[in-house]
Design an enzyme around this catalytic site. Sequence first.
Site, PDB file in Angstrom:
ATOM      1  N   LYS A  35     -15.969 -37.632   6.415  1.00  0.00           N
ATOM      2  CA  LYS A  35     -17.061 -38.135   5.568  1.00  0.00           C
ATOM      3  C   LYS A  35     -16.504 -38.660   4.238  1.00  0.00           C
ATOM      4  O   LYS A  35     -15.341 -38.366   3.897  1.00  0.00           O
ATOM      5  CB  LYS A  35     -18.075 -37.010   5.332  1.00  0.00           C
ATOM      6  CG  LYS A  35     -17.493 -35.771   4.681  1.00  0.00           C
ATOM      7  CD  LYS A  35     -18.385 -34.553   4.872  1.00  0.00           C
ATOM      8  CE  LYS A  35     -17.779 -33.349   4.167  1.00  0.00           C
ATOM      9  NZ  LYS A  35     -18.527 -32.110   4.457  1.00  0.00           N
ATOM     10  N   TYR A 244      -9.704 -43.104 -28.265  1.00  0.00           N
ATOM     11  CA  TYR A 244     -11.098 -42.969 -28.713  1.00  0.00           C
ATOM     12  C   TYR A 244     -11.317 -41.670 -29.459  1.00  0.00           C
ATOM     13  O   TYR A 244     -10.819 -40.607 -29.054  1.00  0.00           O
ATOM     14  CB  TYR A 244     -12.046 -42.994 -27.510  1.00  0.00           C
ATOM     15  CG  TYR A 244     -12.317 -44.369 -26.954  1.00  0.00           C
ATOM     16  CD1 TYR A 244     -12.823 -45.386 -27.765  1.00  0.00           C
ATOM     17  CD2 TYR A 244     -12.092 -44.649 -25.616  1.00  0.00           C
ATOM     18  CE1 TYR A 244     -13.097 -46.656 -27.245  1.00  0.00           C
ATOM     19  CE2 TYR A 244     -12.362 -45.907 -25.077  1.00  0.00           C
ATOM     20  CZ  TYR A 244     -12.863 -46.909 -25.900  1.00  0.00           C
ATOM     21  OH  TYR A 244     -13.123 -48.138 -25.374  1.00  0.00           O
TER      22      TYR A 244
HETATM   23  C1  LIG Z   1     -17.616 -31.097   4.713  1.00  0.00           C
HETATM   24  C2  LIG Z   1     -17.914 -30.256   5.901  1.00  0.00           C
HETATM   25  C3  LIG Z   1     -16.887 -29.773   6.720  1.00  0.00           C
HETATM   26  C4  LIG Z   1     -15.433 -29.852   6.330  1.00  0.00           C
HETATM   27  O1  LIG Z   1     -15.214 -28.862   5.362  1.00  0.00           O
HETATM   28  P1  LIG Z   1     -13.779 -28.621   4.698  1.00  0.00           P
HETATM   29  O2  LIG Z   1     -13.999 -27.489   3.773  1.00  0.00           O
HETATM   30  O3  LIG Z   1     -13.443 -29.886   3.979  1.00  0.00           O
HETATM   31  O4  LIG Z   1     -12.829 -28.321   5.785  1.00  0.00           O
HETATM   32  C5  LIG Z   1     -17.244 -29.145   7.913  1.00  0.00           C
HETATM   33  N1  LIG Z   1     -18.545 -28.960   8.237  1.00  0.00           N
HETATM   34  C6  LIG Z   1     -19.558 -29.378   7.437  1.00  0.00           C
HETATM   35  C7  LIG Z   1     -20.950 -29.122   7.846  1.00  0.00           C
HETATM   36  C8  LIG Z   1     -19.287 -30.020   6.241  1.00  0.00           C
HETATM   37  O5  LIG Z   1     -20.285 -30.409   5.457  1.00  0.00           O
END
Ligand SMILES: *Cc1c(COP(=O)(O)O)cnc(C)c1O
Length: 350
Positions: A35, A244
């Site tokens: 994702k 800044y």
């Molecule tokens: C993001 C996510 C993962 C992966 O989690 P990590 O901690 O990055 O390994 C797996 N399952 C779900 C439902 C997630 O939202």
Amino acid sequence: MAVASLTIDLDALTANWRALDRASASGVQTAGVVKADGYGLGVGPVVRALAHAGARRFFVAAAEEGVLVRKALGPGPQINVLSGHMAGDTPLIRDHDLTPMLNSLDQVTRHLESLPGHAFGIQLDTGMNRLGMEEAEWEAAAPFVLEAGPELLMSHLACADDPDHALNEVQLANFHAMTDGTGIARSFAATGGILLGPAYHFDLTRPGIGLYGGRPYEGAAPVVRLSLPVVQTRLVAAGEAVGYSCTWVAQQLSLIATVQGGYADGIIRSLSNRATLWAGDVPCPLVGRVSMDLITVDVSHLGHAPERLDLIGPNQTLDQLADVAGTIGYELLTRLAPRLDRRYFGGPRG
Ligand SMILES: *Cc1c(COP(=O)(O)O)cnc(C)c1O
């Protein structure tokens, strides 16, 4: 080249996937969570490398992300959508053969009415209170949902990065209570859950951050290097301020490098006056505020102007930098901006 370069080691990525795959029993499938553009690293190269290493299933947050994975991989690999089947998703799910993880009875109804016979999974809430059907809802819906033939039942752990947290076992017991005896494939563990041990693995694991070299997978091979070009250096006299709001004032004559890379690149402002950059093996303090495109670094002790300075690299891991910024590796990675020059090495050849 006046943009920072983000070097992504696809061999380290696939080595991490293989190591996490080996961490579970041989019958357990290991997916890849990709994702948010493959945690900011570029979803196309990431999924092609993982597929080449043997990954057959990918998880994304939204159907639109699933379309990008399908375009990168073509037909075959399974692509699961964690947000389920939202209004408007139907054509994307159908045309790109995505598998929504349905989160509510409303989504189940939408899916079965709009795409009868199309694959789906079910997400259950075992205690995180974020996504998925809760116990009572599931109890009522299960007979009819199971009849429709979900291909996967899954849930997500809230505190897997803390092996001693009491909620882990509570969620595990709830997951068993909600899914035992269904005969459907089950998935429970992300990176943290894999490290909790085989009781958490079920049929399919879903590592994300561990693939990209982040905590809680301490054994991960580093995947990213963030290297920033020095645009200019100047001598700053004692008593003069830099950047800044004049938050840093030179105590002595100082050589200050102005470096391309700022909060618009994902170098977040909380690193102002706190981060360390590296000229090879020599640490150099970031001085003054992080601005949109630039940061300023004290290189007085080098005695010369370096060409580049590393912010993430052999001397400073993603998580070490996240600690300094007061955040987590996940946030730093997913903020890495599109304008960075992403350079891939390793991965599938030919
Ligand atoms: C993001 C996510 C993962 C992966 O989690 P990590 O901690 O990055 O390994 C797996 N399952 C779900 C439902 C997630 O939202």
